[in-house]
Enzyme design. Structure first.
Site, PDB file in Angstrom:
ATOM      1  N   GLY A   1       4.888  -6.083   6.041  1.00  0.00           N
ATOM      2  CA  GLY A   1       4.642  -7.054   7.117  1.00  0.00           C
ATOM      3  C   GLY A   1       3.160  -7.187   7.418  1.00  0.00           C
TER       4      GLY A   1
ATOM      5  CG  ASP B   1      -0.632   0.192   8.459  1.00  0.00           C
ATOM      6  OD1 ASP B   1      -1.442   1.049   8.892  1.00  0.00           O
ATOM      7  OD2 ASP B   1       0.500   0.472   8.022  1.00  0.00           O
TER       8      ASP B   1
ATOM      9  CB  SER C   1       0.630  -6.610   2.915  1.00  0.00           C
ATOM     10  OG  SER C   1       0.200  -7.361   1.813  1.00  0.00           O
TER      11      SER C   1
ATOM     12  CE  LYS D   1       0.751   1.299   4.537  1.00  0.00           C
ATOM     13  NZ  LYS D   1       1.542   2.462   4.916  1.00  0.00           N
TER      14      LYS D   1
HETATM   15  O1  C5P Z   1       0.546  -1.289  14.662  1.00  0.00           O
HETATM   16  P1  C5P Z   1       1.974  -1.398  14.211  1.00  0.00           P
HETATM   17  O2  C5P Z   1       2.761  -2.362  15.040  1.00  0.00           O
HETATM   18  O3  C5P Z   1       2.114  -1.618  12.749  1.00  0.00           O
HETATM   19  O4  C5P Z   1       2.609   0.044  14.475  1.00  0.00           O
HETATM   20  C1  C5P Z   1       3.992   0.219  14.640  1.00  0.00           C
HETATM   21  C2  C5P Z   1       4.231   1.345  15.619  1.00  0.00           C
HETATM   22  O5  C5P Z   1       3.786   2.586  15.065  1.00  0.00           O
HETATM   23  C3  C5P Z   1       3.462   1.208  16.918  1.00  0.00           C
HETATM   24  O6  C5P Z   1       4.180   0.484  17.848  1.00  0.00           O
HETATM   25  C4  C5P Z   1       3.284   2.645  17.340  1.00  0.00           C
HETATM   26  O7  C5P Z   1       4.458   3.082  17.996  1.00  0.00           O
HETATM   27  C5  C5P Z   1       3.196   3.407  16.033  1.00  0.00           C
HETATM   28  N1  C5P Z   1       1.801   3.729  15.639  1.00  0.00           N
HETATM   29  C6  C5P Z   1       1.127   4.718  16.329  1.00  0.00           C
HETATM   30  N2  C5P Z   1      -0.159   5.038  15.971  1.00  0.00           N
HETATM   31  C7  C5P Z   1      -0.774   4.418  14.939  1.00  0.00           C
HETATM   32  C8  C5P Z   1      -0.094   3.402  14.217  1.00  0.00           C
HETATM   33  C9  C5P Z   1       1.203   3.086  14.586  1.00  0.00           C
HETATM   34  O8  C5P Z   1       1.666   5.312  17.268  1.00  0.00           O
HETATM   35  N3  C5P Z   1      -2.025   4.762  14.619  1.00  0.00           N
END
Ligand code: C5P
Length: 313
Positions: free
Chosen positions: A105, A139, A107, A13
């Protein structure tokens, strides 16, 4: 019908715009973003194996193959909830830049959920898989839907837009992994509340009037990402210059970077931009957007039983 193996696509994406509205109680950030699938993809092969447990193989050295891998976590969690006991081998052929802001990751995790739902004959579908997807990462739910979609909350509340974008995309991989968490931490250090920010709203309302307004979009993570990776700033300047010269409708960092992209309505301009970037030594490629409908079709074409790529037991 349960299948012995299945090959599934795992698309990348880009974020066509991203607003960070504030810090949430759970430590995540409240976002508004427009997600867009592109036809750059990893391929994932899921194979039932005799021995128990889940194994992951990947042809990219920077991708962990143990329980830190999001595809592993997805399979483990679905097997636990569906009470599946047998072993599983997951093989990932990586083409999406790693830690590049293109959701590789996430996806992969969604593709494993959708693929295993089919392979194990669970019949959960995107709605049934959504709770697991959002527990894996912000995501991941988007990749159950695909196409042009609005992402709210942590980015995990996803709404397909009525009109789907059809465009050429030039993707530049500066080969500089950037930590998403680190970029968000930098945002915190300087965050002024932006609840009144309305670029995504303006974009969506212009869509309903029948015209895209790419010029209103921007990515609130871009400045913080360039601070986090100062060596990137000079490269981005050069990339932007080529994309602007060839008439990109939008040029932006994707997510927290470091992948940079340009959106074009004309394939010739897109090709010229790719050639111009390659001439400056950048790893650039052309891709195109996938609509929600094309995403679903690609899934059913690749991952349905009875195709040559699928073996039944
Ligand atoms: O959810 P994911 O592990 O992909 O996100 C990676 C990092 O990005 C999270 O640990 C967080 O620190 C940050 N993040 C955030 N707010 C979001 C999405 C991601 O703070 N809406």
């Amino acid at each position: 019908m349960a299948l012995a193996s299945l090959r599934v696509p795992s698309f990348a994406k880009i974020n066509l715009g991203l607003e960070v509205l504030g810090l949430r109680q759970d430590g995540y950030h409240e976002l508004r973003t427009i997600f867009q699938t592109v036809n750059l993809k990893d391929d994932i092969v899921l194979r039932r194996k005799r021995s128990s447990g889940i194994t992951v193989e990947c042809d990219h050295p920077d991708v962990p193959t143990d329980e830190r891998n999001l595809a592993f976590k997805a399979a483990w969690e679905l097997a636990r909830r569906a009470d599946i006991k047998g072993g599983l081998a997951i093989q990932i052929e990586k083409r999406i830049p790693v830690a590049g802001g293109m959701g590789g990751g996430s996806s992969n995790a969604a593709a494993v959920l959708l693929g295993l739902d089919r392979m194990w004959g669970l019949g959960l579908g995107p709605a049934g898989l959504h709770p697991i997807a959002r527990s894996l990462g912000a995501d991941v739910p988007y990749f159950l839907v695909g196409g042009t979609a609005l992402g709210l909350a942590r980015g995990d509340e996803v709404f397909p837009l009525w009109r789907q974008i059809a465009a050429q995309v030039v993707i530049v991989d500066p080969q500089r992994p950037v930590s998403t968490a680190a970029v968000f931490r930098r945002i915190d250090a300087r965050l002024t509340p932006r609840e009144n920010s309305n670029t995504i709203f303006r974009f969506v309302s212009r869509d309903l009037e029948g015209g895209w307004a790419f010029s209103v979009l921007s990515n609130d993570l871009e400045e913080a990402a360039l601070e986090e990776a100062p060596d990137l700033a000079a490269k981005v300047k050069r990339i932007r210059r080529v994309l602007a010269r060839e008439g990109a409708m939008l040029a932006s960092l994707s997510g927290s970077g470091s992948t940079y992209f340009g959106l074009f309505d004309d394939p010739i301009r897109a090709r010229r931009a790719r050639e111009g970037l390659a001439a400056e030594g950048f790893d650039a490629r052309t891709a195109r957007t996938l609509s929600h409908g094309q995403y679903r079709t690609a899934w059913s074409r690749w991952a349905s039983p009875g195709r040559a790529r699928v073996r039944t037991r």
